[in-house]
Write an enzyme that holds these catalytic residues in place. Structure first.
Site, PDB file in Angstrom:
ATOM      1  N   CYS A   6      10.804 -17.791 -18.968  1.00  0.00           N
ATOM      2  CA  CYS A   6      10.151 -18.539 -20.039  1.00  0.00           C
ATOM      3  C   CYS A   6       9.521 -19.793 -19.438  1.00  0.00           C
ATOM      4  O   CYS A   6       9.801 -20.160 -18.305  1.00  0.00           O
ATOM      5  CB  CYS A   6      11.158 -18.977 -21.103  1.00  0.00           C
ATOM      6  SG  CYS A   6      11.791 -17.668 -22.144  1.00  0.00           S
ATOM      7  N   ASP A   7       8.712 -20.460 -20.230  1.00  0.00           N
ATOM      8  CA  ASP A   7       8.077 -21.691 -19.759  1.00  0.00           C
ATOM      9  C   ASP A   7       7.973 -22.679 -20.911  1.00  0.00           C
ATOM     10  O   ASP A   7       7.525 -22.320 -22.000  1.00  0.00           O
ATOM     11  CB  ASP A   7       6.669 -21.406 -19.220  1.00  0.00           C
ATOM     12  CG  ASP A   7       6.689 -20.425 -18.061  1.00  0.00           C
ATOM     13  OD1 ASP A   7       6.869 -20.878 -16.921  1.00  0.00           O
ATOM     14  OD2 ASP A   7       6.535 -19.218 -18.314  1.00  0.00           O
TER      15      ASP A   7
END
Length: 417
Positions: A6-7
Site C-alpha cells: 500500500c502507499d
C-alpha cells in the site's frame, strides 16, 4: 499469496501549494474485497457503554467525532478516513522481528477508526492509538478468509498544521513528528533515529531480545525490522518510487497532483491478486476558518473511478450508494469459527462500476469514451470544490448530500455507456 505494498502520502507547506495539507492513500487489498465509504455523525455515549470492534469489545468514550471512512466492508475499522476536525489517517501493514501472529485483539484498521473518532488533532490521534495498543494489543486475521494473515501497523496521520508517523511492533511503538515538507509510507518501517514519542519500554524490550546493544544510537527501523525479507525489499522499492514522485512535484503538490500519483504513476495503482480497492485524497487548508474536502473513490482502480468529494457539515446524509449490506449477528465474521462463508458485500455503486470496468476492458472505443466522461466529471467537481476551499461553506444545507450527488453524476456517466 503475499500482498503488494500500500502507499500513503502527505504533503505540507512548503511542499504543497496554497497553504494546504494534501493527504492521499491507495488501499491495496485482496482483489475480491469490497471497500465501502461510510459516514458516521458525532455522538454522545452513555457511561459504561462498550464499542464492538472487529473482534473484541472495548470501552467507549463519552463523545465520538463525526467521521468519513473508506473501509473493507467485512470489518468494523477502516483503511483510511478523516474526521470533522480535519484529522486524516491511513495505515500500512508492516512486518518485523516481532511475530505478528497472536490472539484476536484490535486490528490496525480498528485503530484508524478509533483514532479518528476520538482525536481532534494528529498528535492526539497518536496518543489515542498508542494508548489503545498498549491496553488491548493488536492481532487477528486481516483478510476475510481462514489463512490467518496478520501484520503489525504503521500510521500516517495529519491535521491542519502537521503530520505524524506512528509505527508499531506488537504493543511497542515509536512516533515521529513531520512539521513541513512531504512524507510517504509503504509496507516497511520508516522511523530511524528521530523519535519524538515512544513506548516507555520500547528500547529496553529491544535490548532484552538482543536486537540492540543498548549503547549504539537507537534506530527504530534497523532494530525492529527484519534484516532481509522479500516483503521489505518490495516495499522499499515502492517507498522509494513514492518518495521520488513527491520529490518531482515538491513545492507544487495539489489534490490533482496527488490523484495523478495514485491513479497513473509508476505502479502506485496496483493490479493483480492484490489491487487498489479504494483511494482517498484530502485537501485541508491550514486556515481553520476554511473547510477540508475529502475525496473518495469507493471503487477499485482509481484510473477507472471518480474521486468524489465529502465536506463535513451539520446533518450530512448517510452514504447509501457506497454502503455495503449489513448481515448483523449472522455475519460469518461474527461467528466462531470465523469465515466459514463469504457473503456478497457489493454496494450499489460497486455493482455498477464492476460492469463498466468490464466494458472499459473489453471495448476500446466505448471504454475511452467512458473514461473521458469520468475525467471530465472529476474536473468539473474539483473546480466547484476549489471555490469552497477558497471562500468557505456559505450554505451548508447545499452540501449535506454532496457525496451522494457526485455518485449520481458518476452513475449518469455509466448510463450513457
Amino acid at each position: 499469496m503475499l500482498p503488494s505494498s500500500c502507499d500513503t502520502f502527505v504533503a505540507l507547506p512548503p511542499s504543497s501549494e496554497g497553504q494546504r495539507v494534501i493527504f492521499g492513500k491507495n488501499s491495496d487489498r485482496p482483489c475480491d474485497e469490497v471497500q465501502e465509504v461510510v459516514y458516521f455523525p458525532a455522538r454522545d455515549h452513555a457511561p459504561g457503554e462498550q464499542v464492538e470492534c472487529t473482534y473484541i469489545q472495548i470501552e467507549q468514550v463519552a463523545h465520538t467525532y463525526a467521521v468519513v471512512l473508506s473501509k473493507p466492508a467485512w470489518l468494523w475499522g477502516a483503511e483510511m478516513g478523516a474526521n470533522e476536525h480535519q484529522v486524516c489517517i491511513g495505515n500500512e501493514a508492516v512486518w518485523g522481528r516481532e511475530s505478528a501472529d497472536g490472539d484476536e485483539a484490535l486490528l490496525g484498521m480498528d485503530l484508524v477508526r478509533l483514532g479518528l473518532e476520538r482525536a481532534d488533532t494528529a498528535e492526539k490521534a497518536v496518543d489515542v492509538i498508542a494508548g489503545l495498543l498498549e491496553k488491548y494489543g493488536q492481532g487477528g486475521p486481516c483478510m476475510e478468509d481462514q489463512c490467518g494473515f496478520s501484520y503489525h501497523n504503521s500510521f500516517l496521520i495529519s491535521d491542519r498544521k502537521e503530520a505524524w508517523l506512528l509505527e508499531t511492533s506488537g504493543r511497542h511503538w515509536a512516533a515521529e513528528r513531520v512539521e513541513g515538507g512531504y512524507r510517504n509510507i509503504s509496507n516497511q518501517y520508516g522511523i530511524t533515529t528521530k523519535i519524538d514519542k515512544e513506548h516507555p519500554e520500547m528500547r529496553e524490550y529491544a535490548r532484552s531480545k538482543g536486537w540492540w546493544d543498548g549503547k549504539s544510537e537507537f534506530n527504530f527501523a534497523t532494530v525492529y525490522s527484519f534484516l532481509t525479507t522479500a516483503r521489505i525489499e518490495s516495499a522499499g522499492t515502492r517507498y522509494c518510487e513514492g518518495k521520488s514522485l513527491l520529490e518531482k512535484r515538491n513545492g507544487h503538490i495539489t489534490a490533482e497532483a496527488m490523484m495523478d500519483i495514485l491513479d497513473k504513476d509508476s505502479g502506485i495503482n496496483m493490479e493483480g491478486m492484490f489491487l487498489t480497492t479504494g483511494s482517498m485524497v484530502s485537501v485541508v487548508p491550514t486556515d481553520p476558518a476554511l473547510p477540508g474536502v475529502h475525496y473518495f473513490t469507493a471503487t477499485p482502480d482509481p484510473e477507472r473511478s471518480v474521486f468524489k468529494p465529502f465536506v463535513f457539515v451539520e446533518n450530512a446524509h448517510e452514504l447509501k450508494e457506497t454502503t455495503s449490506p449489513s448481515f448483523g449477528p449472522d455475519d460469518p465474521v461474527k461467528k466462531n469459527p470465523r469465515f466459514q462463508s463469504k457473503p456478497d458485500r457489493k454496494h450499489p455503486l460497486f455493482v455498477k462500476h464492476e460492469l463498466i470496468a468490464g466494458i472499459i476492458e473489453s471495448y476500446k472505443d466505448r471504454g475511452e469514451k467512458i473514461t473521458q466522461g469520468l475525467r471530465q466529471l472529476e474536473k468539473e467537481t474539483m473546480t466547484e470544490m476549489e471555490k469552497i476551499l477558497q471562500e468557505g461553506v456559505r450554505q451548508p444545507d447545499l452540501l449535506v448530500n454532496l457525496f451522494n450527488g457526485s455518485v449520481q453524476k458518476e452513475l449518469s456517466v455509466y448510463s450513457k455507456a
